[in-house]
Design an enzyme around this catalytic site. Structure first.
Site, short mmCIF file in Angstrom:
data_model
loop_
_atom_site.label_atom_id
_atom_site.label_comp_id
_atom_site.label_asym_id
_atom_site.label_seq_id
_atom_site.Cartn_x
_atom_site.Cartn_y
_atom_site.Cartn_z
N ALA A 255 -2.07 -35.62 -19.60
CA ALA A 255 -2.20 -37.00 -19.11
C ALA A 255 -3.11 -37.79 -20.03
O ALA A 255 -4.05 -37.24 -20.61
CB ALA A 255 -2.74 -37.03 -17.69
N ASP A 256 -2.80 -39.06 -20.16
CA ASP A 256 -3.70 -39.97 -20.86
C ASP A 256 -4.57 -40.75 -19.89
O ASP A 256 -5.64 -41.22 -20.25
CB ASP A 256 -2.89 -40.93 -21.74
CG ASP A 256 -2.36 -40.24 -22.97
OD1 ASP A 256 -2.97 -40.40 -24.04
OD2 ASP A 256 -1.36 -39.51 -22.87
#
EC number: 5.3.1.23
Length: 385
Positions: A255-256
């Site tokens: 995930a960013d």
């Protein structure tokens, strides 16, 4: 020997040029915050944790250089302003990845607090910054090992294949390994932990268009670590999930940015994998350190999605077939056009997966699952009630 995206010792920072991996392994020296900004913006380094580490260390190198040559102001106010301005600048390099802004906020707070202790000189603030940035590098690698173990255990205990005592198959997207972090990885760290515990049957990775991080980087790591794995194109995922004999237990992604309700921004193509997982009854897991969780942003619709150049979709870079097997210095990388000239292009770097498609969010302190109301309570990962 493990792969390294970041080589650091005080006064020296080198970043693996991931635009040339796996064909050429070349490290780019970084000596200023401006150079750090450019290697991030131009995607020589990528992966939310690695981006944050490179950014803060690039300023660490700059401050160390100023101190070594006695060019740093002796005034604490001036050094504080200098550090804060540089951190704000670095955050603009990749706005979607929350790890970078989180690291910047933490370091700003540290510098501001250090200024309130005694009667500090400018050097005192700079030294405090450098020590804290170096600690972030060490902590990231340690956290990833813990995260990987939590994720592997969850998959074994919460999937039909795992509960039967069988080895599990896992699909991953983009690159979330040693090249995207300070070491070991997040989603790929989960795969490494499954392998270490003899619970991994097979790993699958998507090519991850348009930048091909899966084909270039994840596949490179899987081959390097001798992990049993197969590369597929992004459009093959549904067919893979439909194969009853594949033994797929889970899709694990990085995930960013994970916001307060669990909505998750990650590499473009993640959302469609979550939809496919839901339809096929396969667990969909997000693996990310707590630095990726943004409790200040409530829902995914508030996440800024970076859009990148059209040329990343219409062109592709690689070595000539005739150069394969040659020494690195004799390999020529060439860029060719693959799309019809004049066609319009839409190129968002990320998409947002709604929380209700996510079964678990794995961190370095444990696994978050939805409560009886179908909601994540991510604040509990930080000790909040």
């Amino acid at each position: 020997m493990s792969l390294q995206s970041i080589r650091y010792k005080r006064g020296m920072l080198q970043v693996l040029d991931q635009l040339q991996v796996p064909h050429v392994e070349r490290y780019i020296p970084v000596s200023t915050a401006k150079e750090g900004w450019h290697v991030i913006k131009e995607m020589h380094v990528r992966g939310a944790p690695a981006i944050a580490i490179v950014a803060v260390l690039s300023l660490s190198i700059e401050l160390t250089e100023l101190m070594d040559h006695e060019k740093l102001s002796t005034e604490a106010d001036e050094v504080e302003a200098y550090i804060l301005e540089k951190l704000d600048y670095l955050v603009t390099s990749r706005p979607t990845a929350v790890n970078l802004s989180d690291a910047a906020i933490k370091l700003k707070t540290l510098v501001q607090k250090r200024k309130q202790i005694g009667d500090p000189k400018g050097k005192d603030l700079a030294e405090a910054y450098v020590e804290a940035a170096e600690k972030m590098l060490i902590d990231d690698a340690m956290d990833n090992h813990r995260l990987g173990d939590f994720g592997a255990t969850w998959i074994v205990n919460n999937t039909p294949v795992g509960k039967e005592g069988k080895k599990v198959g896992v699909l991953t997207h983009c690159n979330t390994g040693s090249l995207a972090t300070a070491g070991y990885g997040t989603a790929l760290g989960v795969i490494r932990s499954l392998l270490a515990s003899d619970k991994l049957e097979h790993a699958y990775c998507t090519e991850t268009r348009p930048y091909n991080q899966g084909a270039r980087l994840t596949a490179f790591e899987l081959v390097h670590d001798k992990i049993p794995a197969t590369l597929i194109t992004d459009s093959m995922a549904a067919s893979l999930l439909a194969q009853k004999g594949a033994g797929l237990a889970a899709i694990v992604v990085g995930a960013d940015r994970v916001v307060a309700n669990g909505d998750t921004a990650n590499k473009i193509g993640t959302y469609q994998l979550a939809v496919l997982a839901k339809y096929h009854g396969v667990k969909f897991i997000v693996a990310a350190p707590r630095t990726t969780i943004d409790l200040r942003t409530k829902e995914g619709e508030d996440i800024i999605i970076e859009e990148r150049a059209k040329s990343e979709v219409t062109r592709i870079t690689g070595p000539r077939i005739s150069d394969l097997g040659k020494n690195e210095e004799n390999i020529t990388l060439e860029t060719v056009n693959i799309a019809a000239p004049g066609i319009d292009v839409w190129n968002p770097a990320f998409d947002v997966t709604p929380y209700d498609l996510i079964d678990a969010i794995v961190t370095e302190v444990g696994v978050a699952e939805k409560n009886a109301d179908g909601l994540f309570q991510l604040e509990k990962l930080f000790g909040f009630p």
